[in-house]
Design an enzyme around this catalytic site. Structure first.
Site, short mmCIF file in Angstrom:
data_model
loop_
_atom_site.label_atom_id
_atom_site.label_comp_id
_atom_site.label_asym_id
_atom_site.label_seq_id
_atom_site.Cartn_x
_atom_site.Cartn_y
_atom_site.Cartn_z
N CYS A 170 -49.85 -15.28 70.79
CA CYS A 170 -49.99 -15.79 71.98
C CYS A 170 -50.88 -16.95 72.01
O CYS A 170 -50.61 -18.15 72.89
CB CYS A 170 -50.89 -14.93 73.19
SG CYS A 170 -49.66 -13.40 73.41
C1 BEZ Z 1 -49.80 -11.77 69.46
O1 BEZ Z 1 -49.72 -12.39 70.43
O2 BEZ Z 1 -50.18 -12.16 68.44
C2 BEZ Z 1 -49.53 -10.27 69.60
C3 BEZ Z 1 -49.67 -9.58 70.59
C4 BEZ Z 1 -49.29 -8.24 70.81
C5 BEZ Z 1 -48.75 -7.63 69.51
C6 BEZ Z 1 -48.68 -8.49 68.52
C7 BEZ Z 1 -49.01 -9.82 68.53
#
Ligand code: BEZ
EC number: 1.11.1.15
Length: 214
Positions: free
Chosen positions: A46
């Protein structure tokens, strides 16, 4: 779970965001919009996605697209995370991120897929037209970051095909030849596309990309 389909009205809502309280329709005005969800704050994928969107702000503005993100954490968490995004992605987050702690907007838009995760959203994208109808949806799992070049490409196609009787072929990019809509007769096509077209098959007619009309 909400099951929004293409052509459905995008639900309106009031939400707390990193830029204050916002009414979604007021924020959109007469522009196009893109609303996309992030599973949670302080997560690596994200962080790169939000940094990328901030760096692409001019591209969205060029297309008259208002950007809004969503994550299910609170305002204070968003504010701290935005500092990290700015620092690590060499950018300034310049669009609102909804603090959807009560999952109101997530549920309204069906962004929580319980078999993937009970509480966090998946990576949803909604592209909304100036008439507030849903023009495109996309759903990726949390582990796969989205391709924002592809989203800009899709917006180019949506805007071109909204105002011209054409469709865009596989892997089309802005400036490349397009397909004449099957509903257009050859007689109509002669008038509509003065630069002409190539009839590869009676159902496959290629022409140069028309100017973007709005
Ligand atoms: C991420 O944004 O890195 C992420 C969020 C939830 C699960 C796996 C990755």
């Amino acid at each position: 779970m909400s099951d929004l389909k293409l052509g459905d009205k995008a639900p309106n809502f009031d939400a707390e965001t990193s830029e204050g309280k916002i009414n979604f329709y007021d924020y959109l005005g007469d522009s196009w919009g893109i609303l996309f969800s992030h599973p949670a704050d302080y997560t690596p994928v994200c962080t790169t996605e939000l940094g990328t969107v901030a760096n692409y702000k001019a591209e969205f503005e060029k297309r008259d697209v208002k950007v809004m993100a969503l994550s299910v954490d609170g305002i204070e968490s968003h504010k701290g995370w935005i500092k990290d995004i700015n620092e690590t992605q060499n950018t300034t987050v310049n669009f609102p991120i909804i603090a959807d702690e009560d999952r109101k907007v997530s549920n309204l838009y069906g962004m929580i897929h319980p078999k993937a995760d009970d509480t966090q959203t998946v990576r949803s994208v909604f592209v909304i037209g100036p008439d507030k109808s849903i023009k495109m949806t996309l759903t990726y799992p949390a582990s796969t970051g989205r391709n924002f070049d592809e989203l800009l490409r899709v917006i180019d196609s949506l805007q071109l095909t909204a105002y011209n009787k054409v469709a865009t072929p596989a892997n089309w990019k802005h400036g490349e030849d397009v397909v004449i809509s099957p509903s257009v007769s050859n007689e109509e096509a002669d008038k509509m596309f003065p630069k002409g077209y190539k009839e590869v098959k009676p159902y496959l007619r290629m022409t140069s990309q028309p100017e973007l009309k709005k």
